[in-house]
Every structure is written in structure tokens, then in C-alpha cells.
Design an enzyme around this catalytic site. Sequence first.
Site, PDB file in Angstrom:
ATOM      1  N   GLY A 198       0.829  -1.210   0.000  1.00  0.00           N
ATOM      2  CA  GLY A 198       0.000   0.000   0.000  1.00  0.00           C
ATOM      3  C   GLY A 198       0.858   1.253   0.000  1.00  0.00           C
ATOM      4  O   GLY A 198       1.067   1.855   1.051  1.00  0.00           O
ATOM      5  N   SER A 231       1.297   3.692  -3.353  1.00  0.00           N
ATOM      6  CA  SER A 231       0.774   4.762  -4.207  1.00  0.00           C
ATOM      7  C   SER A 231      -0.642   5.178  -3.810  1.00  0.00           C
ATOM      8  O   SER A 231      -1.432   4.358  -3.326  1.00  0.00           O
ATOM      9  CB  SER A 231       0.732   4.304  -5.662  1.00  0.00           C
ATOM     10  OG  SER A 231       2.029   4.060  -6.120  1.00  0.00           O
ATOM     11  N   SER A 266      -1.596  -4.388  -6.490  1.00  0.00           N
ATOM     12  CA  SER A 266      -1.739  -5.710  -7.100  1.00  0.00           C
ATOM     13  C   SER A 266      -1.901  -6.747  -6.013  1.00  0.00           C
ATOM     14  O   SER A 266      -1.381  -6.575  -4.907  1.00  0.00           O
ATOM     15  CB  SER A 266      -0.552  -6.073  -8.006  1.00  0.00           C
ATOM     16  OG  SER A 266       0.517  -5.217  -7.830  1.00  0.00           O
ATOM     17  N   GLU A 278      13.008  -3.678  -5.446  1.00  0.00           N
ATOM     18  CA  GLU A 278      12.017  -3.902  -6.501  1.00  0.00           C
ATOM     19  C   GLU A 278      12.554  -3.446  -7.847  1.00  0.00           C
ATOM     20  O   GLU A 278      12.419  -4.112  -8.854  1.00  0.00           O
ATOM     21  CB  GLU A 278      10.727  -3.144  -6.181  1.00  0.00           C
ATOM     22  CG  GLU A 278       9.666  -3.330  -7.248  1.00  0.00           C
ATOM     23  CD  GLU A 278       8.417  -2.478  -7.013  1.00  0.00           C
ATOM     24  OE1 GLU A 278       7.335  -3.061  -7.015  1.00  0.00           O
ATOM     25  OE2 GLU A 278       8.532  -1.258  -6.841  1.00  0.00           O
TER      26      GLU A 278
END
Lengths: 361, 407
Positions: free
Chosen positions: B136, B138, B170, B253
Site C-alpha cells: 500500500g 501509491s 496488485s 524492486e
Amino acid sequence: MYFGLSEEQSFFQDNVKKYLEEHATIDNIRHIANGDENNLSAEIHQGLLNLGINGLLIPEEFGGLGLDLLFAAVVSEALGSGVSPTPFIAPYVMAPTAFKHAGSITQQKNYLPKIAINEYRFAVGFSEFIGKRNDAGISFVDNALNGRAMFVLDANDATHLLLADERGRIFVVNASSSNIEIVKLTTVDKTRQYAEVICKNLEAELLENSSDSVEPINRTIDAGRIMLAADSLGASQIMIDRAVDYSKERKQFGRAIGSFQAVKHMCAEMAADLEPCYALIWHAAHCHDHSPDEARLMACHAKAHVSEMSKGIAKKATEVHGGMGFTDLLGLHYWFKRIGLNRQILGSPELVREEAYKTQI
Amino acid sequence: MDLEYGPEYQDFTKEVQSFCKKYEGLSFTDRSNNPLGSSGGSGGPKMSRSEWQKILIKNGYFARSVPKEYGGYGGEADILKSRIVAAEFSKARTPMAMGGQGIDMLVPTLLEMGTEEQKQTYIKSTLHGEIIWCQGYSEPNAGSDLASLQTKGELVGDEWVINGQKIWTSTAQYSQMCFCLVRTEPDAPKHSGISYLLIPMDTPGIEIRPLVDMTLKAGFNEVFFTDVKIPASNIVGKRGEGWAVANATLGHERGSLAPPDATMNRVNMLMQLMKEETLDGMPLIEYPVYRDRLMKIQGKVLAQQSHALRLLSAKLNPMADVKLGKMIQKLTGTELRHELEGLAIDVLGEIGTLYEDSPHLKNDGTWQFIYMYFLGLIIGGGTSQIQKNIIAERGLGMPKEPKVEGA
């Protein structure tokens, strides 16, 4: 596992760079390019010979240093960054490689020690094997060469030449023969010399192991291509460094132009394009000596890819300098032109990529 | 330069090869949450993805350096062994361990900054694929400028009360937990007012709405928080330190979005396709225009693969300076993959546009899907433009844009 340069390689490269920074200043480069200081180029060349650049690839038994192609690549990079107005790729990389793969033991004994002591200096004319333009081309009949070779590399003060016919046979000829005509070609890049060579019943010595195999000439061209890629890498890095430095100093609209995203992104793109080229060239040079199955594919891609990246960098770095980049005052164009020439020599990107494909079928 | 791994790794390679042989044709009894996830093979053993994770951990092929007490293998981190596993699994088409944001981002974060209790509670079950996490970060008004996020967390008694909205989440619909950036110190400067909270997704007040993207199957969501109450101890790091905690994992990432070896596999797959597919009776590969475009991309991928070897070597030799080299990876890797997938569509022409379950689909329609999916990856995780700012400012030392007042 170690992927990178050795201490010796970095040290040698630093020495070449330092030497060129001191002696091949932009003023000296300009004099040489304008043709008003003919001895200067020879002096700089002598200084580099004193560092040992002619013996890098020559086996120790023949008086050289017996180093690998990666070592030569880091030297070539340094020469590109200094736009060195001196021969290197033909006499000290391609010629020793050609003798190694195409020469008989006797031929190696006859020539390699002479290169190592700088008594013989070779130019190389293989363009017609890679792609014959118009009526160029060399034929070998009755032990004599006839025809024309274009874009013979490093023709300055060469004592001998290596020429090739369409079949990839390699010949040694003497530059002082009366049956050879060497015509200087004027390219945009005035830091290195190229020539057209016309042979009329010219006496020639065939390098024996090239008589019925293209492997030796391909190996030699691979080595030359990796050197050209490394030269463009060095030149491109300097262009990026100059552009970044200039963008921090030059002010417009009350700000350093480097604080505008339009300029920043051009610089970031240049850096992102060039950074992987280091690894590609090192890897290609390593494969040349240690991984023959991949060697040709890697050499082709190193030449083509670095040529493409460098072309973009040469343009963008000039644009970051604005109008000043276009002038002779900064001398940035010497790097621009060097990159432009490296791209075309020993096969332009499209031709080289086609060769890359052919290694995979 | 020495590209040999050394004799001790030859034995390890053989061991991995025989492992792959043993599980040849492995297929899964459950679906992957990752749109690029492997569906497994056929004709071999069948098991759940979670069982497969456990087997991989037991052999040291996954979570190698995570301590045993937290469910890992408990070995020394060994970059070369990880690389051998990746290479041999890829060659043998053995499915890799599942990834996802919990495994790739949360686990390293907890190992570094979590409390003992958090490590005990979450790491093992996350590695086993029993807890799926969503990220969580953006928000609708906090994209590239992530630190301006406004989802609010208020400490009331011994509970955080959370209100706000997240986007691009996602796997939210399958997740049991969310690691979330929340503004807990509204009066502090924007970067120091954020905390990193762990939110169970079954807490009352959470609403998940699917956010359909251009691929129609990537599975993003919007997540709404209305008076969501979680224990005060569900915080990683201290109050207001969330930005630093999150940054440790964002870097992770970015590096892993588009590994060049995977792109090279796709280049090879495309070359094969171009030999099989014909246009006017002639194989596509025989057309010089298409062939040259393929070769151009092959050269770029080779450069990135060589570059990845340089970065790998730098991990083993801390003296190597590859700061700039690491910064370019997200930008160059995602852009190149997008370009390659787009080339496949071009050479296939109209056939390249077929989608979903259409007749005449090639390679299961993956070219068109990944072409679009990677446009998403070019934008997500720091857009290409943000990457260029980072390269220019932190890599090349170029001056920052003047600050706009109040931003």
C-alpha cells in the site's frame, strides 16, 4: 569469479590517459588536424611506444608482452578518450592477431619481433573482404597482387601492409615497393590516417594458414572491431563528461541548464546507453581469447551496438553544449568525428549485424 | 577477468541439475497470483505452490540466507549459487520459487528492521506462500511524488485508526496482509511524517475495488480504508521512519523488474518463431528488415547481460564502483523488454494483435500481453522519467530542479 579489469589493466590505462592529457592537448590535436605540425603526431606516437603499446599482443618469445585482447581493449579505450592522433589498431592489434592465426611459425618469427621493436609498422586493408565497394578489390595471381584496397587503416608511416582478397587470404606487402601506390584519403576524422592502396603486379607474401580458411581473417577482424568499439567507448565517455560538466556551469534563465529536465534526461539517457557498453566490450574481448564459440557473435555485437550508442551520444552531447558544441573552439567535434569514423570502419552496424546473424544459423 | 565459478560450484551445479531432473514436468494444483507466473509443465509430479516453496527452501534453492528459525534454509548468502539455481532452473524449465511483494520486499524489510515478534509471526508463513502481501504505497494524488501521500493513521488508545485510499495495489484481492505507508505525523515535514504499518486485510472498514488495466488481466486494485483499526504494535521501525523503511525495499524492486536473462529467453523464442512463421511463403527471419531489428535488440540484450555479470561480480568484490551501473537497470531493462515484445508484434503483423483465446494465437498471446504489461512496469516502480532524474542527479551529480513553494 571476477568480471572487470585487473589492477595492471587499470594502471596501464591510466598511464596512457595521463600521457595523452599532457601531450595530446586539444591545441596539439588541432595543429595535427590542420596539418601544420607533422612531427607532433610522431612524437606522441613515440611516447606511447615508450609505454609499450606496440608489444601488448606479441608473445613473449617474440619480444612482446604476451597480454590478452582485453588489455588491448582498455588501451584502445584510452586512445579514444584522448582522440589520440596515432596508429594503434592496425599495427599493434590486427597485425599481431593476423600473424598469430594466419602466419606460419617462420612468418611469425620473421615479422613479430620486428613489430615488437618498432622496426616494422603495419597498415591493414581488409575492407574488400568485408564488403567490396564499386570497383575496389584485390586479386592474387602468379604470386602478385593487382587491384585496389580502400580505407587501409593506420597508413601513417607504415613500412608494410596486410591486404586481403575476397576469399580472405591475407598478404604481406612492402610499403616501399615501386609497384604500390598509396593515396592518402581525407576523412572527417583527421586524427588518424586512411589510404587507398593501388597494386600493380605487386610482390606479395601469402600468410600460409589463410590460404584455405577464412577463420584467421575473421579472428583478426573481430579483434579490430572490438578495438574500434573500445575507442568509441572512450570517446563517448569524454563527450558525456564534457556535456555534464558544461550543463553545471552554463546558466540560462537564471539557472544552470543542467537543472532543466530536458537537459538532465539527455544526460541520463547517454549514461544509461553507454554504461553497459563497458561490460559488453570487456566480455567480447574476454570471449575472443577464452570462449571461441561465442567470440564472433560477441565481437559483431560489440562493434554494432557500441557504434549505435556512440552515434546517439555524439549527437546529444554536442546538443547539450548548444551553439558552442558546434564550434571549433571547444574541439568537441574531434570526438564526434572519431565516433563517426569508427562506426563505418571494418563494417557499418547493418553489415556487422548481418554477420552476427550468420553466426547463428 | 575470470568467468569461472570455481570447482566447488561444479558440484553444486550437478546437484541442481539432478534436482531439476527429479522434478521434470512438475505442475501445480493451484493458480499463480502473478500474471507472469509459471503454470508449470506436464507429465511430472503435481503439488501446490506452497509445497513447492517448502521443497525449494529445504534444498537451499530459495530463502537461502534467511535464518532457519524464521523458516529459511539458514545458510550463507551465496550469490553464485543463487545464479546457478536461476540458470539451471531456466534451462530445465523448472518453475522458480514464487515471488511477490511479500517475499521480495516485506521479508527483507522485516529481517532488517522488524521486531522479533514480527519476524516470528510473518516471515515463515510468507516464505511458504501462506500469507500473501500487497503493497500500500501509491495513492491517487501520490504517484511519482510518493512522499506526499495522505492516507491518515491516528493512534487512539492502543490502536491505529486508518482512513484514506491506496491505488495500484496488485494482489490485494488475494492478500491476507498489506504493508502500508500511512501519514501518522501530520505536522512533520512530508518525508518524516510517514509510518510503515502492517494491516490485516480482513479488518473491518477495508474495501477492495478492482482497477482494470489495459491488459485486462494484470489484476490491480484500489483499496479504501474507513476507520480501519489495527494494533499499535503493527508498525515496522519507529513512528515517522516509514519513508526510510520503504526506501530500503523500493531499491530491491527496481533491480528485479526486468532481468536480462529473461529477456534473452524471449529473444530466442522470437527467433524461433520467425523461423517458423512465413509471409508470402518465406520465413519471417529471411526478411532483412525484420532480421536486422531482431539483431539490434539481441545486441542490446547481450550488453545488458554482460552488464549484469559486472554487477554480480561487484557484489563479490565490494571495492568495485557500480553505483551508476545499478541506477540504470530499471530504466534500461523495462524499456528493452517492451521494445522486444513490440518487435514480435510487428513481425507477426495482424496476427500479433490477436488476444485472449482467439484462434491463430501465437505463444499463448504472450507477446501482446507482455508488450502492454511492460508499459505498466515502465511507469510503475518509479517511471522512466523519474529514473532519469535519479540517474542525472544522484549518478551524474546534476543540479536539482528548483523547488516549488509548498510542494
